[in-house]
Design an enzyme around this catalytic site. Structure first.
Site, PDB file in Angstrom:
ATOM      1  N   CYS A 388     -17.349 -21.307   4.748  1.00  0.00           N
ATOM      2  CA  CYS A 388     -16.459 -22.165   5.531  1.00  0.00           C
ATOM      3  C   CYS A 388     -15.614 -21.335   6.495  1.00  0.00           C
ATOM      4  CB  CYS A 388     -15.635 -23.045   4.600  1.00  0.00           C
ATOM      5  SG  CYS A 388     -15.156 -24.581   5.397  1.00  0.00           S
ATOM      6  N   HIS A 513     -19.666 -25.570   1.280  1.00  0.00           N
ATOM      7  CA  HIS A 513     -19.152 -24.896   0.073  1.00  0.00           C
ATOM      8  C   HIS A 513     -20.198 -24.890  -1.040  1.00  0.00           C
ATOM      9  CE1 HIS A 513     -14.919 -24.416   1.274  1.00  0.00           C
ATOM     10  NE2 HIS A 513     -15.171 -25.458   2.041  1.00  0.00           N
ATOM     11  N   GLU A 515     -20.385 -23.053  -3.524  1.00  0.00           N
ATOM     12  CA  GLU A 515     -19.810 -22.711  -4.836  1.00  0.00           C
ATOM     13  C   GLU A 515     -19.614 -23.946  -5.721  1.00  0.00           C
ATOM     14  OE1 GLU A 515     -18.230 -22.651  -1.969  1.00  0.00           O
ATOM     15  OE2 GLU A 515     -16.082 -23.049  -2.110  1.00  0.00           O
TER      16      GLU A 515
HETATM   17  N1  GLN Z   1      -9.712 -24.121   8.367  1.00  0.00           N
HETATM   18  C1  GLN Z   1     -11.114 -24.297   8.610  1.00  0.00           C
HETATM   19  C2  GLN Z   1     -11.437 -25.708   9.056  1.00  0.00           C
HETATM   20  O1  GLN Z   1     -10.681 -26.621   8.814  1.00  0.00           O
HETATM   21  C3  GLN Z   1     -11.933 -23.936   7.404  1.00  0.00           C
HETATM   22  C4  GLN Z   1     -11.757 -24.852   6.247  1.00  0.00           C
HETATM   23  C5  GLN Z   1     -12.266 -24.297   4.946  1.00  0.00           C
HETATM   24  O2  GLN Z   1     -12.502 -23.099   4.828  1.00  0.00           O
HETATM   25  N2  GLN Z   1     -12.366 -25.118   3.936  1.00  0.00           N
HETATM   26  O3  GLN Z   1     -12.450 -25.945   9.636  1.00  0.00           O
END
Ligand code: GLN
Length: 544
Positions: A388, A513, A515
């Site tokens: 992310c 994600h 994970e």
């Molecule tokens: N801050 C980034 C976004 O909103 C990444 C978000 C995250 O890592 N969950 O796109």
């Protein structure tokens, strides 16, 4: 005997004496031992705070926000539930006080309680019970395990406890079971363990009207028989229902600890259920033995912003351990505060690690340190996994240092001539911050012959998301020309979801994600591949 679903039975799990006793792991482990007996189970968490969900909370307050397939932002205990069992959670599995009040007040405004005074009992407790029954209906579970957040004695959790007390009256005593998790501290000066805090906490439960059927006693070491007898006598539970739960090397041993003390039998006989036999041998062989006796060891750096807090990257750490289990390796995690990498000491700090992982996050603090670590991984061919925000940082690093886009950045952090990461179009018009990110599972097409397709072994995957910003498609051609492979794209939205580098042993970053979908006996391919690459790297380094 096959148990066909007619109506769920309910287990309520409460906690006493102190917080952080591992109620989530205990609930997940109870789920595991019951599921292994052939029962369909569901696990729920009731959170006493007034936020509607943890989505807008700081990780320091709450730890990780766990995202379900259907895009609910939930408590991290749901992560334990999914890792230990085969259940799939959804928005039905996590209730907060905020949601309950929100629904009751909305109904009141619509006039649905016309003429009445709205009160905690019965209106709030009815709404809580309705949500628990809803989970039973949706899941069609034989047993719904309901973990009540907080500690008995807190003002906040009272309505949840009261609702669980009423449940026994509503459903009948044979269909409801209460488990209380408590602490038996060892007092060094006295040289003995003390049962008084447990007696008090069970006493408090009794005042509320709940009499526990089982006590799970967290201890540093096993309990002597006479201590169990004392707990049994003073707390009014049968002696065999005093279950000890000593500190373990791995959380994945806990189901075996419960199984050894026939907790599953105690529960099933209360419910009058006859189920198939199970000895959890597979779990012992595939998970526990591998965790306890690995052949190899490997060190992975996790570069984050909430590194001091154990719970902030819970699923990431667990997924790394799963990758280790898959590769017969113990994963040692070097937690690195990304801000410490900003003043040029990154080479020294990262020296000797065999893999670098940059997890998700929000806000500018610590970003430049993450970018330095990614550059270090790219240039030194150290296996890298970006998740992310980690992927977004990898894109910024590549833009600045390979594509020569000076001061390239994400618009989340700074206005820039080269906004390589920018706000998702659908986000531009949103005003509310709660529950409005791109959330939950989306399909992603994986390019043939990419590292991603080799790892996944398929070309269409579904992964969970939680973000507002994305790879800016205007830069796609430039990046591809400069050697970045955009190996995963969300087909219907044309969003870049996976990036990788070709001339590198393992450099892959994802907008989603992974994970959240990793399990101890089924490591996520991105994590097992990452640990495998890290072990190879370590092998090479040892040979030099
Ligand atoms: N801050 C980034 C976004 O909103 C990444 C978000 C995250 O890592 N969950 O796109």
């Amino acid at each position: 005997m096959e148990v066909s679903w007619a109506m769920s039975k309910y287990i309520f799990v409460t906690g006493g004496v102190i917080s952080s006793l591992g109620k989530g792991i205990a609930s997940a482990s109870i789920g595991k031992i019951l599921e292994s007996r052939g029962l369909k189970i569901a696990l729920m968490k009731l959170d006493p705070y007034i936020n509607v969900d943890p989505g807008t909370m700081n990780p320091y307050q709450h730890g990780e926000v766990y995202v379900t397939e259907d895009g609910a932002e939930t408590d991290l205990d749901l992560g334990h539930y999914e890792r230990f069992t085969n259940t799939l959670s959804s928005k039905f599995n996590n209730i907060t006080t905020g949601q309950i009040y929100h629904s009751v007040i909305s109904k009141e405004r619509k006039g649905e309680y016309l003429g009445k005074t709205i009160q905690v009992i019965p209106h709030i407790t009815d709404a809580i019970k309705e949500r628990i029954r809803q989970c039973s209906k949706v899941s069609k579970a034989d047993i719904v395990i309901v973990e009540i957040g907080g500690t008995v004695g807190d003002i906040e959790s009272l309505p949840f406890l009261e609702a669980s007390r009423q449940f026994k009256i509503d459903m009948g005593p044979d269909n409801v079971f209460y488990i209380h998790l408590t602490l038996i501290p060892y007092i060094k000066a006295a040289g003995e363990v003390k049962t008084k805090p447990t007696q008090h906490s069970v006493g408090t439960l009794r005042e509320i009207g709940i009499i526990p059927d089982v006590l799970i006693c967290r201890t540093e070491s096993p309990l002597e028989e006479d201590v169990k007898e004392k707990i049994s006598l003073f707390c009014n539970v049968r002696k065999e229902a005093v279950i000890e739960s000593p500190d373990m090397e791995s959380i994945y041993q806990v189901p075996l600890v419960f199984k050894r003390q026939i907790l599953d039998e105690i529960i099933l006989s209360h419910f009058k259920l006859i189920c198939k036999f199970s000895d959890l041998k597979d779990w012992e062989k595939m998970v526990v033995n591998r965790v306890l006796n690995p052949k190899y060891k490997v060190t992975i750096a996790v570069i984050g912003k909430y590194i001091e807090l154990q719970d902030a990257y819970k699923s990431i750490y667990e997924a790394l351990f799963h990758g280790g289990i898959h590769n017969d390796a113990r994963v040692e995690i070097k937690r690195i505060d990304s801000e410490t990498l900003e003043d040029g000491k990154h080479e020294q700090i990262l020296n000797g690690v065999s893999g670098i992982l940059v997890p998700g996050g929000f806000g500018y603090r610590g970003i430049e340190g993450k970018i330095k670590a990614i550059k270090f991984a790219r240039m030194n061919k150290i296996p890298f996994l970006g998740i992310c925000l980690g992927m977004q940082c990898a894109v910024i690093e590549f833009a600045r240092n390979v594509c020569n886009l000076k001061n390239a950045n994400s618009t989340e952090f700074k206005a820039t001539k080269f906004p390589v990461i920018s706000l998702l179009a659908e986000q531009a018009k949103l005003k509310d911050l709660g529950g409005t990110m791109r959330l939950g599972a989306y399909p992603c097409k994986v390019k043939k012959n990419s590292l991603a397709s080799r790892l996944y072994g398929k070309n269409l995957i579904h992964e969970r998301h939680r973000h507002r910003y994305e790879f800016n498609n205007k830069f796609r051609k430039l990046f591809e020309k400069a050697g970045m492979l955009l190996s995963g794209v969300c087909a219907h939205k044309d969003l870049v979801e996976i990036i990788e580098l070709k001339n590198h042993p393992y450099f892959i970053a994802v907008q989603f994600h992974p994970e959240f979908k990793s399990k101890p006996d089924r490591a996520h391919p991105l994590f097992s591949g990452f640990i495998q690459a890290a072990l190879k790297r370590q092998d090479l380094a040892n040979k030099v």
